[in-house]
Design a protein around this motif. Structure first.
Motif, mmCIF file in Angstrom:
data_model
loop_
_atom_site.group_PDB
_atom_site.id
_atom_site.type_symbol
_atom_site.label_atom_id
_atom_site.label_comp_id
_atom_site.label_asym_id
_atom_site.label_seq_id
_atom_site.Cartn_x
_atom_site.Cartn_y
_atom_site.Cartn_z
ATOM 1 N N ILE A 20 0.812 -1.221 0.000
ATOM 2 C CA ILE A 20 0.000 0.000 0.000
ATOM 3 C C ILE A 20 0.845 1.272 0.000
ATOM 4 O O ILE A 20 0.615 2.184 -0.799
ATOM 5 C CB ILE A 20 -0.970 0.027 1.209
ATOM 6 N N GLU A 21 1.839 1.328 0.894
ATOM 7 C CA GLU A 21 2.617 2.558 1.032
ATOM 8 C C GLU A 21 3.357 2.907 -0.262
ATOM 9 O O GLU A 21 3.301 4.046 -0.747
ATOM 10 C CB GLU A 21 3.615 2.416 2.191
ATOM 11 N N ASN A 22 4.035 1.929 -0.826
ATOM 12 C CA ASN A 22 4.742 2.138 -2.085
ATOM 13 C C ASN A 22 3.779 2.423 -3.222
ATOM 14 O O ASN A 22 4.037 3.252 -4.096
ATOM 15 C CB ASN A 22 5.561 0.891 -2.447
ATOM 16 N N LEU A 23 2.661 1.700 -3.203
ATOM 17 C CA LEU A 23 1.663 1.832 -4.266
ATOM 18 C C LEU A 23 1.123 3.255 -4.346
ATOM 19 O O LEU A 23 1.071 3.857 -5.422
ATOM 20 C CB LEU A 23 0.517 0.846 -4.024
ATOM 21 N N GLU A 29 2.943 9.963 -7.875
ATOM 22 C CA GLU A 29 3.975 10.467 -8.793
ATOM 23 C C GLU A 29 3.536 10.332 -10.245
ATOM 24 O O GLU A 29 3.741 11.237 -11.063
ATOM 25 C CB GLU A 29 5.286 9.705 -8.566
ATOM 26 N N SER A 30 2.928 9.197 -10.579
ATOM 27 C CA SER A 30 2.520 8.966 -11.968
ATOM 28 C C SER A 30 1.394 9.910 -12.392
ATOM 29 O O SER A 30 1.342 10.340 -13.545
ATOM 30 C CB SER A 30 2.091 7.508 -12.163
ATOM 31 N N ILE A 31 0.519 10.244 -11.465
ATOM 32 C CA ILE A 31 -0.559 11.184 -11.780
ATOM 33 C C ILE A 31 0.012 12.572 -12.063
ATOM 34 O O ILE A 31 -0.451 13.274 -12.968
ATOM 35 C CB ILE A 31 -1.601 11.211 -10.639
ATOM 36 N N SER A 32 1.068 12.941 -11.332
ATOM 37 C CA SER A 32 1.703 14.234 -11.597
ATOM 38 C C SER A 32 2.354 14.251 -12.984
ATOM 39 O O SER A 32 2.611 15.305 -13.559
ATOM 40 C CB SER A 32 2.738 14.567 -10.514
ATOM 41 N N LEU A 197 8.190 10.750 -14.779
ATOM 42 C CA LEU A 197 8.792 10.889 -16.103
ATOM 43 C C LEU A 197 8.289 9.814 -17.055
ATOM 44 O O LEU A 197 8.054 10.071 -18.237
ATOM 45 C CB LEU A 197 10.321 10.816 -16.008
ATOM 46 N N ALA A 198 8.112 8.590 -16.538
ATOM 47 C CA ALA A 198 7.609 7.490 -17.369
ATOM 48 C C ALA A 198 6.206 7.813 -17.886
ATOM 49 O O ALA A 198 5.904 7.614 -19.072
ATOM 50 C CB ALA A 198 7.589 6.198 -16.562
#
Length: 210
Positions: A20-23, A29-32, A197-198
């Motif tokens: 959960i925490e990493n997820l 980050e990916s949404i940004s 970035l991905a």
């Protein structure tokens, strides 16, 4: 979020092995970087684990104004107030699910051929996930689809079609001008060193889809 407002252009499907925490960190980050929708996919974890992840993710995604779609489990989707549900060909029939969920909940269906795509549209799906497009470790039994078959599906349905299966920064450009509404990715973002970035790199190519 109303289903008409849901943007499927860069559709992130989660990797089950991530806690959960990493997820939540990867997803934020990916949404940004441009991810527009998130599907929580848990095939092997317990119902309690799935629920806890879904509840935590829903809270984060609410703050980021990003829709949460739950894979397969209508009960989990209803329990956490998810924005959508995504089902496969072996799940409960779409007609049954439509009776179980609120009208505003978006419903997507996985399809691998034209017949399934046409049936999903006829049954009232809001969008289809088409694949597998490329070989993928996420679903090792999936047979990659010919690009011409993908194009035929996109031409034949009027609902949004999202490509899925092995899509990454190296091959996503080959999906432009096929009539797709978006691309769904797993490893290309979930396993990236820099999810922001991905996501941004993938989104640059998705802008050429239509």
């Amino acid at each position: 979020m109303k289903k008409s407002q849901i943007d499927l252009s860069l559709y992130l499907v989660t990797e089950e092995s991530i806690g959960i925490e990493n997820l939540t960190k990867i997803i934020a980050e990916s949404i940004s970087g441009g991810v527009s929708a998130v599907q929580l996919r848990e095939k092997n974890n317990s119902s309690l684990s799935f629920y806890k992840k879904a509840a935590a993710l829903k809270q984060v995604l609410n703050e980021l104004s990003t829709p949460l779609i739950i894979n397969d489990r209508v009960d989990i989707a209803l329990a956490v107030g998810a924005d959508g549900i995504h089902i496969g060909q072996d799940d409960l029939p779409l007609s049954v699910i439509k009776q179980m969920v609120p009208e505003e909940m978006i419903i997507g269906v996985s399809v691998s051929n034209l017949g399934e795509a046409l049936q999903a549209e006829q049954d009232g799906a809001d969008y289809i996930g088409v694949g597998s497009i490329f070989p993928t470790k996420t679903k090792q039994d999936a047979t990659p689809m010919a690009i011409r078959d993908l194009e035929e599906i996109c031409r034949s349905v009027s609902i949004p079609a999202v490509a899925i299966g092995g899509i990454n920064a190296d091959n996503i450009s080959s999906l432009s001008d096929k009539g797709l509404s978006g691309a769904a990715v797993v490893s290309a973002i979930m396993n990236a060193k820099n999810p922001k970035l991905a996501a941004a790199s993938l989104l640059d190519n998705i802008k050429d889809f239509t």
